[in-house]
Design an enzyme around this catalytic site. Sequence first.
Site, short mmCIF file in Angstrom:
data_model
loop_
_atom_site.label_atom_id
_atom_site.label_comp_id
_atom_site.label_asym_id
_atom_site.label_seq_id
_atom_site.Cartn_x
_atom_site.Cartn_y
_atom_site.Cartn_z
N LYS A 9 0.82 -1.22 0.00
CA LYS A 9 0.00 0.00 0.00
C LYS A 9 0.86 1.28 0.00
O LYS A 9 2.08 1.22 0.26
CB LYS A 9 -0.92 -0.03 1.22
CG LYS A 9 -2.00 -1.12 1.15
CD LYS A 9 -2.95 -1.02 2.35
CE LYS A 9 -4.09 -2.02 2.26
NZ LYS A 9 -5.01 -1.89 3.43
N TYR A 49 -12.40 -1.58 -3.89
CA TYR A 49 -12.94 -1.76 -2.54
C TYR A 49 -14.48 -1.65 -2.51
O TYR A 49 -15.04 -1.32 -1.47
CB TYR A 49 -12.32 -0.72 -1.59
CG TYR A 49 -11.02 -1.17 -0.94
CD1 TYR A 49 -10.93 -2.40 -0.26
CD2 TYR A 49 -9.89 -0.35 -0.97
CE1 TYR A 49 -9.75 -2.79 0.36
CE2 TYR A 49 -8.71 -0.75 -0.35
CZ TYR A 49 -8.64 -1.97 0.32
OH TYR A 49 -7.48 -2.36 0.93
N PHE A 57 -15.74 4.17 6.63
CA PHE A 57 -14.36 4.52 6.27
C PHE A 57 -14.08 4.40 4.78
O PHE A 57 -12.94 4.58 4.34
CB PHE A 57 -13.37 3.68 7.08
CG PHE A 57 -13.54 2.18 6.92
CD1 PHE A 57 -12.98 1.50 5.84
CD2 PHE A 57 -14.27 1.45 7.85
CE1 PHE A 57 -13.13 0.13 5.69
CE2 PHE A 57 -14.42 0.07 7.71
CZ PHE A 57 -13.86 -0.59 6.63
N ARG A 85 -2.74 -14.10 4.29
CA ARG A 85 -3.45 -13.41 5.38
C ARG A 85 -2.67 -13.59 6.69
O ARG A 85 -2.55 -12.66 7.49
CB ARG A 85 -4.87 -13.98 5.57
CG ARG A 85 -5.87 -13.72 4.46
CD ARG A 85 -6.31 -12.31 4.30
NE ARG A 85 -6.87 -11.66 5.47
CZ ARG A 85 -7.43 -10.45 5.44
NH1 ARG A 85 -7.56 -9.78 4.30
NH2 ARG A 85 -7.87 -9.90 6.53
N THR A 91 -5.80 -6.84 10.75
CA THR A 91 -6.04 -5.56 10.06
C THR A 91 -5.39 -4.39 10.81
O THR A 91 -4.75 -3.53 10.20
CB THR A 91 -7.56 -5.32 9.93
OG1 THR A 91 -8.13 -6.46 9.27
CG2 THR A 91 -7.84 -4.07 9.12
N ARG A 102 2.24 -6.62 9.09
CA ARG A 102 1.54 -5.44 9.63
C ARG A 102 2.09 -5.04 11.00
O ARG A 102 2.17 -3.86 11.32
CB ARG A 102 0.03 -5.69 9.66
CG ARG A 102 -0.60 -5.53 8.27
CD ARG A 102 -2.01 -6.02 8.22
NE ARG A 102 -2.74 -5.54 7.05
CZ ARG A 102 -3.94 -5.97 6.69
NH1 ARG A 102 -4.55 -6.90 7.41
NH2 ARG A 102 -4.53 -5.47 5.63
N ASN A 112 -1.97 0.33 6.93
CA ASN A 112 -1.47 -0.96 7.44
C ASN A 112 -0.62 -1.73 6.44
O ASN A 112 -0.47 -2.93 6.53
CB ASN A 112 -2.65 -1.78 7.98
CG ASN A 112 -3.70 -2.05 6.93
OD1 ASN A 112 -3.52 -1.72 5.76
ND2 ASN A 112 -4.80 -2.67 7.32
N HIS A 115 -2.32 -5.39 1.62
CA HIS A 115 -3.67 -5.95 1.42
C HIS A 115 -3.53 -7.41 1.02
O HIS A 115 -2.56 -7.79 0.37
CB HIS A 115 -4.39 -5.20 0.29
CG HIS A 115 -5.60 -5.94 -0.21
ND1 HIS A 115 -6.84 -5.81 0.40
CD2 HIS A 115 -5.76 -6.85 -1.21
CE1 HIS A 115 -7.71 -6.60 -0.23
NE2 HIS A 115 -7.08 -7.25 -1.20
N GLU A 126 -10.25 -9.86 -7.55
CA GLU A 126 -9.15 -8.90 -7.41
C GLU A 126 -8.01 -9.13 -8.40
O GLU A 126 -7.45 -8.17 -8.94
CB GLU A 126 -8.63 -8.93 -5.97
CG GLU A 126 -9.67 -8.40 -4.98
CD GLU A 126 -9.28 -8.56 -3.52
OE1 GLU A 126 -10.03 -8.07 -2.66
OE2 GLU A 126 -8.23 -9.17 -3.22
P1 DAT Z 1 -8.27 -6.29 5.64
O1 DAT Z 1 -7.40 -5.32 4.87
O2 DAT Z 1 -7.53 -6.89 6.81
O3 DAT Z 1 -8.90 -7.32 4.76
P2 DAT Z 1 -10.89 -5.00 5.74
O4 DAT Z 1 -11.14 -5.68 4.44
O5 DAT Z 1 -11.87 -5.17 6.83
O6 DAT Z 1 -9.45 -5.43 6.32
O7 DAT Z 1 -10.73 -3.43 5.50
C1 DAT Z 1 -10.04 -2.95 4.36
C2 DAT Z 1 -9.11 -1.84 4.80
O8 DAT Z 1 -9.88 -0.74 5.28
C3 DAT Z 1 -8.18 -2.22 5.94
O9 DAT Z 1 -6.99 -2.82 5.50
C4 DAT Z 1 -7.92 -0.90 6.60
C5 DAT Z 1 -9.21 -0.12 6.39
N1 DAT Z 1 -10.10 -0.19 7.56
C6 DAT Z 1 -10.72 -1.29 8.04
N2 DAT Z 1 -11.48 -1.00 9.11
C7 DAT Z 1 -11.32 0.34 9.32
C8 DAT Z 1 -11.82 1.26 10.29
N3 DAT Z 1 -12.66 0.88 11.25
N4 DAT Z 1 -11.41 2.55 10.18
C9 DAT Z 1 -10.59 2.95 9.21
N5 DAT Z 1 -10.07 2.14 8.26
C10 DAT Z 1 -10.43 0.85 8.32
MG MG Z 2 -10.30 -7.13 3.26
#
Ligand code: DAT
Ligand code: MG
Length: 137
Positions: A9, A49, A57, A85, A91, A102, A112, A115, A126
């Site tokens: 990222k 996304y 968010f 993962r 996350t 991470r 973080n 992805h 994806e």
């Molecule tokens: P991951 O990247 O572990 O699959 P996710 O798919 O739930 O997590 O979310 C996608 C991304 O969005 C994640 O890497 C960081 C951001 N994110 C997730 N939850 C968040 C939150 N509560 N506030 C801000 N950013 C968030």
């Molecule tokens: Mg995700």
Amino acid sequence: MERTFAVIKPDAVRRNITGKILDRIEAAGFSIVGMKRILLTKEQAMGFYYVHRERPFYDELCSYMASGPIVVLALEKEDAIAGWRSLMGATNPADAAEGTIRREFGLSLGENSVHGSDSPESAAFEIPYFFNCLELV
Ligand code: DAT
Ligand code: MG
């Protein structure tokens, strides 16, 4: 063999730790079958996304993903989806286990560093979002 989709990222590319993350990926036994450095538009980040479109968010996440170059990767290994993962970690870097990417490199919940696809269905969406078949070798 299974394929998963990974992103280094903007926060990580910006800090010049792309190589360190690629090193961790290769050391863990993944084959990099596709790789490129790109800069997304916000619209392209929104498409990627799309599953998060209802989340509070979403807008911030998509602006961040378009804030600088990223490195997109297709990775191959046995159980690549779960394996990547697990190497990434939770996350939120604050919750991520010792030894995960991470935990080591992540700055915050949003920034973080990496992805990874969360399921075969996500990987199947994806990988072709970013790579055509001639780019996967
Ligand atoms: P991951 O990247 O572990 O699959 P996710 O798919 O739930 O997590 O979310 C996608 C991304 O969005 C994640 O890497 C960081 C951001 N994110 C997730 N939850 C968040 C939150 N509560 N506030 C801000 N950013 C968030
Ligand atoms: Mg995700």
